[in-house]
Design a protein around this motif. Structure first.
Motif, mmCIF file in Angstrom:
data_model
loop_
_atom_site.group_PDB
_atom_site.id
_atom_site.type_symbol
_atom_site.label_atom_id
_atom_site.label_comp_id
_atom_site.label_asym_id
_atom_site.label_seq_id
_atom_site.Cartn_x
_atom_site.Cartn_y
_atom_site.Cartn_z
ATOM 1 N N GLU A 38 0.821 -1.214 0.000
ATOM 2 C CA GLU A 38 0.000 0.000 0.000
ATOM 3 C C GLU A 38 0.856 1.266 0.000
ATOM 4 O O GLU A 38 0.481 2.278 -0.599
ATOM 5 C CB GLU A 38 -0.957 -0.011 1.189
ATOM 6 C CG GLU A 38 -2.059 -1.057 1.081
ATOM 7 C CD GLU A 38 -2.948 -0.831 -0.135
ATOM 8 O OE1 GLU A 38 -3.765 0.102 -0.108
ATOM 9 O OE2 GLU A 38 -2.807 -1.582 -1.119
ATOM 10 N N THR B 270 -7.136 -1.798 2.256
ATOM 11 C CA THR B 270 -7.205 -1.474 0.833
ATOM 12 C C THR B 270 -8.428 -0.612 0.535
ATOM 13 O O THR B 270 -8.348 0.365 -0.220
ATOM 14 C CB THR B 270 -7.260 -2.764 -0.003
ATOM 15 O OG1 THR B 270 -6.099 -3.556 0.277
ATOM 16 C CG2 THR B 270 -7.321 -2.453 -1.490
ATOM 17 N N GLU B 271 -9.557 -0.940 1.149
ATOM 18 C CA GLU B 271 -10.778 -0.156 0.949
ATOM 19 C C GLU B 271 -10.609 1.264 1.467
ATOM 20 O O GLU B 271 -10.998 2.234 0.794
ATOM 21 C CB GLU B 271 -11.958 -0.836 1.663
ATOM 22 C CG GLU B 271 -13.277 -0.112 1.482
ATOM 23 C CD GLU B 271 -14.417 -0.744 2.268
ATOM 24 O OE1 GLU B 271 -15.547 -0.229 2.167
ATOM 25 O OE2 GLU B 271 -14.173 -1.737 2.984
ATOM 26 N N ASN C 264 -7.842 2.920 1.836
ATOM 27 C CA ASN C 264 -6.884 3.628 1.001
ATOM 28 C C ASN C 264 -7.476 4.026 -0.342
ATOM 29 O O ASN C 264 -7.116 5.069 -0.907
ATOM 30 C CB ASN C 264 -5.637 2.775 0.802
ATOM 31 C CG ASN C 264 -4.885 2.544 2.102
ATOM 32 O OD1 ASN C 264 -4.992 3.330 3.040
ATOM 33 N ND2 ASN C 264 -4.130 1.465 2.167
ATOM 34 N N ASP C 265 -8.390 3.210 -0.867
ATOM 35 C CA ASP C 265 -9.115 3.597 -2.083
ATOM 36 C C ASP C 265 -9.892 4.883 -1.847
ATOM 37 O O ASP C 265 -9.886 5.801 -2.679
ATOM 38 C CB ASP C 265 -10.079 2.492 -2.508
ATOM 39 C CG ASP C 265 -9.381 1.270 -3.086
ATOM 40 O OD1 ASP C 265 -8.202 1.386 -3.472
ATOM 41 O OD2 ASP C 265 -10.026 0.198 -3.140
ATOM 42 N N ASP C 266 -10.576 4.953 -0.691
ATOM 43 C CA ASP C 266 -11.343 6.155 -0.351
ATOM 44 C C ASP C 266 -10.423 7.350 -0.131
ATOM 45 O O ASP C 266 -10.777 8.493 -0.470
ATOM 46 C CB ASP C 266 -12.188 5.911 0.894
ATOM 47 C CG ASP C 266 -13.363 4.972 0.636
ATOM 48 O OD1 ASP C 266 -13.631 4.683 -0.554
ATOM 49 O OD2 ASP C 266 -14.006 4.534 1.611
#
Length: 358
Positions: A275, A341-342, A344-346
């Motif tokens: 990440e 991961t979710e 960090n996507d946001d």
């Protein structure tokens, strides 16, 4: 009527504030492990919680034995505390008095300052080069009043580190009566070949202490458990000033189980590094300055305090809270913890929106 008055040096302290959180969304302000903690730790904690009527083992014997076996070090030269924070504070009690000096790099961990203030000592901060500890600047600021040198390696909040050769050069320039504390809270995340947590130095020298924590890679921040390894004389001094039951039984049990869950640690390192490699270039492509990091967070430079504050407000409106750096003298920066991961996507979506709007 007036009651008892605290010491003046105590009233001068600004209490440490941890990362804030929102009622909903992503809390990315405290460098917590986004994967949680080891299932083995939860199982051990649950079992230990069946006997809360019993006092904990005041010496943390089983945990110290396990740490010793894990790292091939003498368990009698290990002391456990309620987080490495407590160990730093115990060192202050054991080694500092009014008029002494504590030395750190310019943007060192805030607790070092608290340790100095609590003892009535003076904190000396050495300038950094590119937000990295400058050994020469540190050594130039050593005086006959210097008693403790704190080195966070990697450093929080910058994410930078110095090589083992530089750590050894720092130590070589210190008097034998100066205690060098090597804070390795984020040591497990570092993959660089020239890095070393200093365990060998803590074994070999009478004035070096290395600290580690279960709060970061092991994801057990809520249990508050850290440990230190060093010379028998220093460990003995810490034992003399610590509380007799300073580490809880459930914390000892959970950390004992987490210690040897190598699969969870490896998974955490892989997630973090993957990440980091994804977030840093993506943020830079949006126009943000992001400093290199070997830890589980990124320091982001917004160019000015005003824009950092605007980013904070904007991100909170999107359900994302990160850490402002005003207390560290970096008001133009904010620190972003690596999330799921979710999450960090946001984060990337929110930063992209902010970049377009500002």
């Amino acid at each position: 009527m007036t009651g008892p008055k605290p010491l003046s040096n105590i009233l001068a302290i600004t209490p440490y504030k941890g990362g804030q959180k929102l009622d909903h969304g992503w809390k990315l302000s405290s460098n917590e492990n986004p994967l949680g903690c080891s299932d083995k730790a939860v199982e051990a904690l649950t079992k230990a919680a069946q006997h809360l009527e019993l006092y904990p083992d005041g010496s943390a014997f089983a945990l110290r034995q396990a740490i010793g076996a894990k790292y091939d070090i003498d368990p009698d030269r290990i002391v456990c505390g309620a987080g490495s924070d407590e160990i730093f504070q115990l060192l202050g009690r054991a080694y500092l008095q009014p008029g002494d000096e504590v030395l750190q790099s310019a943007h060192g961990f805030l607790v070092y300052s608290l340790v100095a203030q609590q003892a009535g000592a003076k904190l000396i901060s050495a300038p950094e080069k590119d937000l990295r500890t400058d050994v020469d600047a540190m050594l130039e600021r050593v005086t006959d009043k210097t008693k403790i040198v704190f080195l966070a390696n990697p450093n929080n909040p910058t994410g930078s580190y110095i090589s083992y050769s530089e750590v050894k050069r720092l130590h070589a320039g210190l008097r034998e009566d100066i205690l060098l504390v090597l804070d390795g809270a984020y040591a497990e995340y570092v993959q660089q070949d020239d890095y070393n947590d200093g365990m060998e130095m803590a074994h070999d020298y009478p004035n070096v202490l290395m600290t580690r924590t279960f709060s970061k890679i092991h994801g057990l921040a809520g249990l508050r458990l850290g440990w230190a390894y060093g010379p028998e004389s220093i460990i003995d001094a810490v034992h003399r000033v610590r509380g007799p039951f300073n580490v809880t039984s459930v914390a000892q049990a959970a950390c004992l189980a987490a210690l040897n869950d190598d699969a969870f640690v490896a998974k955490s390192v892989a997630h973090n590094n993957g990440e980091l490699d994804r977030l840093k270039p993506a943020l830079e492509e949006m126009g943000f300055k992001v400093f290199p990091s070997v830890a589980n967070f990124l320091l982001i430079d917004f160019g000015s305090e005003k824009r950092a504050e605007e980013a904070d407000v904007f991100l909170r409106s999107k359900g994302i809270v990160i850490r402002d750096m005003k207390a560290y003298g970096l008001a133009h920066c904010m620190r972003l913890s690596i999330g799921t991961t979710e999450a960090n996507d946001d984060v990337l979506a929110a930063f992209n929106d902010f970049a377009k709007a500002s």
